[in-house]
Design a protein around this motif. Structure first.
Motif, mmCIF file in Angstrom:
data_model
loop_
_atom_site.group_PDB
_atom_site.id
_atom_site.type_symbol
_atom_site.label_atom_id
_atom_site.label_comp_id
_atom_site.label_asym_id
_atom_site.label_seq_id
_atom_site.Cartn_x
_atom_site.Cartn_y
_atom_site.Cartn_z
ATOM 1 N N THR A 142 33.407 -24.962 27.942
ATOM 2 C CA THR A 142 34.546 -25.865 28.066
ATOM 3 C C THR A 142 34.924 -26.417 26.704
ATOM 4 O O THR A 142 36.092 -26.521 26.351
ATOM 5 N N PHE A 173 29.526 -33.031 28.236
ATOM 6 C CA PHE A 173 29.564 -31.577 28.455
ATOM 7 C C PHE A 173 28.349 -30.912 27.811
ATOM 8 O O PHE A 173 27.733 -30.023 28.387
ATOM 9 N N TYR A 183 31.135 -27.491 38.421
ATOM 10 C CA TYR A 183 30.274 -26.905 37.401
ATOM 11 C C TYR A 183 28.889 -26.754 37.977
ATOM 12 O O TYR A 183 28.353 -27.680 38.589
ATOM 13 N N ASP A 234 27.370 -27.339 29.133
ATOM 14 C CA ASP A 234 28.656 -26.662 29.320
ATOM 15 C C ASP A 234 29.358 -26.519 27.971
ATOM 16 O O ASP A 234 30.267 -27.263 27.630
#
Lengths: 668, 133
Positions: free
Chosen positions: B63, B55, B3, B60
């Motif tokens: 995801t 996350f 990532y 992110d």
């Protein structure tokens, strides 16, 4: 005179001894000996009734020697000897038979053997005791002065506390100014006070204290003597400036044409060849760095015959030209001074590993720096006035990555231990970046956040919740250049994937180590240190300030890396230890020391070679060994190496030890 | 799995949106893992509840929008009750679902549902509200 009326006191130690050893049977067996006048048992000999029992029995049975069978002598030998002294028996007529660690604990599965072993240990101890002499403690005179080595926050605190108590203190600092590493810091966690505000009052107190003699830009050259009476040689390094005349005006700094990296700013800025350590230096005095001064280098080359000066050549003397008080004389004024002190406190502090030691983490790039260097960029008094800029191009960074545990917790590439302060200062620096540059992105790569101090965990949560610092759990594996930026390749172990981010600057929280010059110093002081340069304390928990050399104490990060709070506490603690030592007009010392029989001694010098304390000299006229009682620690290394038994430790004479061993070694 | 963080997660609009909807400062999570260890549905999830925060802290969101976890969450509030810093993870899960739902992610044309006469009304309602892939 061998003792004939010995009392034997067997301790149950609750069930520690009595649970395995049949103490009643031991008392009966020992009681059968002719030289034992009295033998008994008690549940806790170290308790007050237990000690009273010993005192009363000494008087009642008129005992001339005492064996207490209990735990290790390191625990209660002193207790029992004091009890005997109260009853009028010379304390050196008391011996401890360690039947807990030697009989009860190792033979828990075999009580019969443990009991027999206990009897044998006591019998051996009686044999040793019988030839013990009555001794008096040795008195050693004391010099009521203290030397503190290191002018960081721990050393300054120690010096101030001692000086405040009226004892003259000598503070030696190798840098041109006191203040240590703390004065390099921008702000301090978890309260965010700046050292320029909280440390300068202390520095000025030290500089102006009537009881403190300050030697900056000086180093300890040699140490002789012993507890209460040390003779110290201090080298005042050459400054080429008369500090009595220098007013610290700084005119010379403006005209000096030679520039080199600043030690105080850790290469983050330049300084002139004639320089003042920093703007708030104590003492505020200028000095010339001989390695960069144009004039001194020229003179050196002329002296070595490398160049021949032309006639009427004018060599740079710009600083001297502008110096109103005529303080700059360009003369090598290195000097050795001698001081006598009674106690020494070592507070030499720490260093951090250089970024260059970690090329895989980008240490070879100019914008990848250590956290201590970054402190200078964050400091309002620093070269960038508190707004961090990239060392390579002076640009203000838009994103910064911090990497924890660089070299720490990494025995393969650095040190095995946790450097303790990095988590907190990294969090602090991340916060300060946000203070200075509101829209900068801050990434903090950590393995664990260790925030174990008052207000520390709360500080961490503030950084997370209020300051917008991004914490990513996982160690960075490499940092490399991509265009103008640095790519940080890390991992997020919490989500289980590699994380990459491009940033403008990287700050490495490199491992702390002991001061690089401390090993030399420790050798002069004869105190132990470990491979990382930390000075070793006598006992990690119970004697953290003491060293095996009497009268020498350690404080602050010299012992192990610690934060300001702990360093100040240890500084005060070491000061209290030194003051306690000097509070009496004379020192008392255990008389269990080596003694030479000059009738037998051949002056071969084997004992002198073995002595770790330099306590033995050979009398050149009589040609026999002479023991300095104040230095001797009674270890017995000399005695074991003497070919003629001429040198022996009092109350550990050869006959005594051999008789005890004979008893112990009889066939079981 | 890799990532790349391209911008400060604090500045990510979708993270900001989730903070706004849930009313939770997702950056105060310090990853103790108690939400996951107590979650009755965790064993069926593809992303553990504590990882949801991680996350988000890394920005992110994609995801999470593609994960099953927010839809498996039963909103039982066990995590919310147990969280040491007082975060309401159930609300964060709802915010993630909301983000997805607002994209018409669960759009179902009621007229195209076969057997809609036989389905109980509650099934239709929950279908609109919470899509279970």
């Amino acid at each position: 005179m061998a003792m004939k009326r010995i009392g034997v006191f067997i301790c149950h130690c609750g069930r520690n001894i009595a649970g395995t050893v049949d103490v009643k049977r031991v008392a009966e067996e020992i009681g059968k000996r002719e030289d034992v006048a009295f033998s008994t048992t008690y549940v806790f000999m170290c308790s007050q009734p237990g000690q009273k029992l010993i005192e009363d029995s000494i008087k009642k049975y008129n005992l001339d020697g005492v064996v207490v069978a209990n735990c290790s002598p390191t625990l209660h030998e002193k207790t029992m000897r004091n009890a005997a002294a109260r009853a009028g028996l010379n304390p050196y007529r008391v011996e401890i038979a360690n039947i807990r660690e030697w009989a009860a604990w190792p033979h828990e599965d075999n009580p019969e053997a443990a009991t027999r072993k206990a009897i044998r240990i006591i019998n051996a101890t009686i044999e040793k005791l019988k030839a013990n002499a009555s001794l008096e403690p040795i008195e050693v005179p004391v010099t009521r002065r203290v030397l503190v080595i290191g002018g960081g926050v721990a050393g300054m605190q120690a010096a101030l506390d001692i000086a405040d108590s009226g004892i003259e203190t000598i503070l030696v600092e190798k840098e041109p100014s006191i203040g240590g590493n703390m004065f390099r810091l921008s702000e301090t966690f978890p309260t965010l006070d700046c050292p320029q505000c909280i440390l300068t009052p202390k520095m000025n107190d030290v500089g102006g204290h009537p009881n403190i003699k300050l030697y900056t830009y000086s180093e300890v050259e040699d140490v002789e003597g012993f507890m209460g009476n040390f003779k110290v040689k201090i080298k005042k390094k050459a400054t080429y400036v008369d500090w009595d005349k220098c007013t610290g005006c700084g005119e010379c700094l403006r005209v000096c044409p030679a520039h080199v990296d600043s030690e105080f700013d850790l290469k983050m800025a330049k300084r002139t060849s004639i320089y003042i350590a920093n703007e708030q230096a104590v003492p505020l005095k200028a000095l010339i760095d001989e390695n960069s001064c144009i004039r001194l280098q020229f003179e050196k080359k002329v002296k070595e015959g490398k160049i021949k000066p032309k006639k009427n050549v004018k060599i740079c003397s710009k600083c001297a030209d502008v110096c109103e008080p005529n303080a700059i004389h360009f003369q090598n004024n290195e000097e050795i001074v001698e001081e006598e002190v009674g106690s020494i406190i070592v507070a030499t502090g720490y260093e951090v590993m250089p970024a260059e030691a970690f090329p895989e983490l980008g240490g070879k790039y100019p914008d990848v720096i250590t956290a201590l260097q970054f402190e200078r960029l964050l400091a309002p008094s620093g070269p960038t006035a508190g707004i961090p800029r990239r060392p390579s191009d002076g640009k203000i960074p838009k994103s910064i990555a911090f990497v924890h545990c660089v070299g720490s917790r990494d025995p393969q590439n650095g040190v095995p231990y946790c450097s303790r302060i990095c988590c907190m200062y990294t969090i602090k620096q991340a916060m300060l970046v946000k203070h200075a540059l509101h829209d900068a992105a801050v990434y903090d790569f950590y393995i664990d956040i260790r925030s174990n101090g008052k207000g520390y965990e709360e500080f961490y949560h503030r950084a997370k919740e209020e300051y917008g610092v991004n914490f990513i759990r996982g160690k960075v594996s490499k940092v490399y250049k991509v265009g103008d930026k640095y790519r940080v390749q890390g991992v997020d172990t919490l989500t289980g994937r590699i994380v990459e981010v491009d940033v403008d600057m990287v700050v490495l929280a490199t491992a702390a180590k002991g001061s690089s010059t401390v090993k030399e110093l420790a050798k002069k002081l004869r105190i132990p240190y470990d491979e990382w340069g930390w000075l070793k304390e006598t006992h990690l928990k119970l004697k953290p300030l003491e060293t095996p050399v009497g009268g020498v104490f350690i404080a602050g990060a010299a012992q192990f890396i610690k934060d300001i709070t702990d360093s100040v506490s240890q500084g005060s603690g070491a000061a209290a230890k030194a003051m306690a030592l000097l509070s009496k007009p004379q020192l008392e010392k255990e008389p269990l020391l080596a003694k030479v029989d000059p009738e037998i001694c051949a002056g071969c010098g084997r004992c002198k070679d073995q002595c770790a304390y330099d306590a033995i000299t050979i009398d050149p006229i009589r040609h026999v060994s002479v023991v300095n009682e104040a230095l001797c620690e009674g270890c017995g290394a000399c005695s074991a190496n003497c070919p003629t038994t001429a040198i022996q430790v009092v109350n550990f004479k050869k006959g005594q030890v051999v008789r005890a061993v004979d008893v112990l070694a009889e066939v079981f | 799995m890799k990532y790349t963080i391209t911008k400060d997660p604090h500045e990510d609009e979708r993270v900001q949106k989730i903070i706004e909807i849930s009313g939770q400062n997702i950056f105060s999570c310090y990853q103790c893992g108690r939400c996951s260890s107590g979650c009755p549905m965790a064993e069926f999830m593809d992303v553990l509840p504590n990882q949801v925060f991680m996350f988000l802290q890394e920005g992110d969101v994609d995801t999470l929008l593609n994960a099953k976890t927010p839809w498996i969450c039963a909103a039982c509030f066990t995590c919310t009750v147990r969280c040491p810093v007082g975060l309401d993870l159930a609300a964060v899960m709802e915010a993630i679902r909301e983000l997805q739902l607002r994209k018409n992610y669960d759009y179902v044309d009621p007229y195209k549902v076969e057997e809609r006469e036989e389905l109980p009304p509650i099934a239709m309602v929950s279908n609109f509200r919470k899509f279970t892939p």
